[in-house]
Motif scaffolding. Structure first.
Motif, short mmCIF file in Angstrom:
data_model
loop_
_atom_site.label_atom_id
_atom_site.label_comp_id
_atom_site.label_asym_id
_atom_site.label_seq_id
_atom_site.Cartn_x
_atom_site.Cartn_y
_atom_site.Cartn_z
N ASP A 1 -7.65 -35.86 -38.62
CA ASP A 1 -8.77 -35.02 -38.16
C ASP A 1 -9.63 -35.75 -37.13
O ASP A 1 -10.76 -35.36 -36.87
CB ASP A 1 -9.61 -34.57 -39.36
N LYS A 2 -9.11 -36.80 -36.52
CA LYS A 2 -9.85 -37.61 -35.54
C LYS A 2 -9.18 -37.53 -34.17
O LYS A 2 -8.01 -37.18 -34.05
CB LYS A 2 -9.90 -39.08 -35.97
N THR A 3 -9.95 -37.90 -33.16
CA THR A 3 -9.41 -38.07 -31.82
C THR A 3 -9.29 -39.56 -31.56
O THR A 3 -10.25 -40.30 -31.70
CB THR A 3 -10.33 -37.41 -30.76
N GLN A 4 -8.09 -39.98 -31.18
CA GLN A 4 -7.84 -41.39 -30.88
C GLN A 4 -7.85 -41.61 -29.38
O GLN A 4 -7.25 -40.84 -28.63
CB GLN A 4 -6.49 -41.84 -31.44
N LEU A 5 -8.53 -42.66 -28.96
CA LEU A 5 -8.50 -43.10 -27.57
C LEU A 5 -7.88 -44.48 -27.55
O LEU A 5 -8.37 -45.41 -28.20
CB LEU A 5 -9.91 -43.16 -26.97
N ARG A 6 -6.78 -44.60 -26.80
CA ARG A 6 -6.14 -45.91 -26.60
C ARG A 6 -6.34 -46.29 -25.14
O ARG A 6 -5.81 -45.63 -24.25
CB ARG A 6 -4.66 -45.84 -26.96
N PHE A 7 -7.10 -47.34 -24.94
CA PHE A 7 -7.37 -47.86 -23.60
C PHE A 7 -6.46 -49.06 -23.39
O PHE A 7 -6.39 -49.96 -24.23
CB PHE A 7 -8.83 -48.32 -23.49
N THR A 8 -5.75 -49.08 -22.25
CA THR A 8 -4.90 -50.22 -21.91
C THR A 8 -5.07 -50.54 -20.44
O THR A 8 -4.97 -49.65 -19.59
CB THR A 8 -3.41 -49.93 -22.19
N HIS A 9 -5.35 -51.80 -20.13
CA HIS A 9 -5.31 -52.24 -18.74
C HIS A 9 -3.94 -52.88 -18.57
O HIS A 9 -3.73 -54.04 -18.94
CB HIS A 9 -6.45 -53.21 -18.42
N ILE A 10 -3.02 -52.10 -18.03
CA ILE A 10 -1.62 -52.52 -17.89
C ILE A 10 -1.53 -53.54 -16.75
O ILE A 10 -1.84 -53.23 -15.61
CB ILE A 10 -0.72 -51.30 -17.60
N GLY A 11 -1.17 -54.75 -17.10
CA GLY A 11 -1.09 -55.82 -16.12
C GLY A 11 -2.20 -56.84 -16.26
O GLY A 11 -2.15 -57.91 -15.66
N VAL B 1 -12.87 -63.14 -19.25
CA VAL B 1 -14.05 -62.42 -18.75
C VAL B 1 -13.78 -60.92 -18.71
O VAL B 1 -14.62 -60.11 -19.13
CB VAL B 1 -14.45 -62.94 -17.35
N CYS B 2 -12.60 -60.54 -18.23
CA CYS B 2 -12.25 -59.11 -18.13
C CYS B 2 -12.09 -58.48 -19.50
O CYS B 2 -12.50 -57.33 -19.72
CB CYS B 2 -10.99 -58.93 -17.29
N LYS B 3 -11.48 -59.20 -20.42
CA LYS B 3 -11.33 -58.70 -21.79
C LYS B 3 -12.71 -58.43 -22.40
O LYS B 3 -12.93 -57.38 -23.02
CB LYS B 3 -10.56 -59.72 -22.63
N GLU B 4 -13.61 -59.35 -22.23
CA GLU B 4 -14.97 -59.17 -22.75
C GLU B 4 -15.66 -57.99 -22.06
O GLU B 4 -16.31 -57.17 -22.71
CB GLU B 4 -15.79 -60.45 -22.56
N GLY B 5 -15.50 -57.91 -20.75
CA GLY B 5 -16.11 -56.81 -20.00
C GLY B 5 -15.58 -55.46 -20.45
O GLY B 5 -16.36 -54.54 -20.77
N TRP B 6 -14.24 -55.30 -20.46
CA TRP B 6 -13.67 -54.02 -20.89
C TRP B 6 -14.07 -53.71 -22.33
O TRP B 6 -14.35 -52.55 -22.66
CB TRP B 6 -12.16 -54.02 -20.76
N SER B 7 -14.08 -54.71 -23.20
CA SER B 7 -14.47 -54.49 -24.59
C SER B 7 -15.89 -53.92 -24.67
O SER B 7 -16.14 -52.98 -25.43
CB SER B 7 -14.38 -55.78 -25.41
N ASN B 8 -16.80 -54.48 -23.87
CA ASN B 8 -18.17 -53.97 -23.87
C ASN B 8 -18.25 -52.56 -23.32
O ASN B 8 -18.94 -51.71 -23.89
CB ASN B 8 -19.08 -54.90 -23.06
N TYR B 9 -17.55 -52.30 -22.22
CA TYR B 9 -17.62 -50.96 -21.62
C TYR B 9 -16.94 -49.91 -22.49
O TYR B 9 -17.47 -48.81 -22.67
CB TYR B 9 -16.99 -50.96 -20.22
N ILE B 10 -15.76 -50.21 -23.02
CA ILE B 10 -15.00 -49.22 -23.78
C ILE B 10 -15.53 -49.09 -25.20
O ILE B 10 -15.83 -47.98 -25.67
CB ILE B 10 -13.48 -49.55 -23.79
N ASN B 11 -15.63 -50.21 -25.90
CA ASN B 11 -16.06 -50.18 -27.31
C ASN B 11 -17.56 -50.00 -27.47
O ASN B 11 -18.04 -49.73 -28.57
CB ASN B 11 -15.62 -51.46 -28.03
N GLY B 12 -18.30 -50.15 -26.38
CA GLY B 12 -19.75 -49.98 -26.43
C GLY B 12 -20.19 -48.77 -25.65
O GLY B 12 -20.45 -47.70 -26.20
N SER B 13 -20.23 -48.89 -24.33
CA SER B 13 -20.81 -47.86 -23.48
C SER B 13 -20.05 -46.53 -23.54
O SER B 13 -20.66 -45.46 -23.72
CB SER B 13 -20.90 -48.36 -22.04
#
Length: 163
Positions: free
Chosen positions: A100-110, A120-132
């Motif tokens: 009954d949930k919507t799943q979002l899978r974010f992947t930066h391929i490459g 740095v990019c992992k931390e940045g994407w984590s903040n933007y996707i998992n936070g903002s």
């Protein structure tokens, strides 16, 4: 061998349409400095953060309520020696139903651990996707980078906009 592309997965009570619409509202969760289209195939937009990061993205796949994929056309980090990092990589948002949930899978391929910018990019994407982005989806308000005004290399931005 295990896939080493950066990925993160979230679950939401919101509908796939709400998740899809939030993803495409890039200036509401990534940066208010985003310029250009962010909603349909072949749209191109630019992003920048101070003199630290600038990139140009093209939407290469848009399937309503299911998937959005950006191709990184160009990229500049002020903090890396290798200036090719991110170029020709893909940023993928996959939306699906899980019970009954919507799943979002974010992947930066490459975006892989061998990259100089990986941590740095992992931390940045984590903040933007998992936070903002998560907050935009669940509360209607994300925390994008605010407009900066002066301070960015305007010549560089103009040069990349013309390409």
């Amino acid at each position: 061998m295990q896939n080493q592309d950066f990925t993160t997965t979230l679950l939401f009570d919101q509908s796939p349409k709400e998740v899809f619409d939030a993803i495409n509202n890039v200036s509401a969760w990534w940066s208010e400095e985003v310029e250009g289209g962010t909603e349909k195939v072949n749209d191109v937009f630019t992003y920048h953060y101070k003199d630290v990061h600038f990139c140009k993205m093209k939407l290469i796949e848009v399937v309503p309520e299911t998937k959005v994929v950006w191709l990184v056309l160009d990229n500049h980090f002020s903090f890396t020696i290798d200036k090719s990092e991110w170029k020709n990589t893909e940023v993928s948002f996959e939306i699906s139903r899980k019970n009954d949930k919507t799943q979002l899978r974010f992947t930066h391929i490459g975006l892989v651990p061998d990259y100089e910018c990986y941590d740095v990019c992992k931390e940045g994407w984590s903040n933007y996707i998992n936070g903002s982005l998560r907050d935009l989806i669940t509360t209607g308000k994300g925390q994008p980078n605010p407009k900066e005004g002066a301070g960015f290399n305007a010549e560089l931005v103009d040069k990349w906009k013309l390409q």
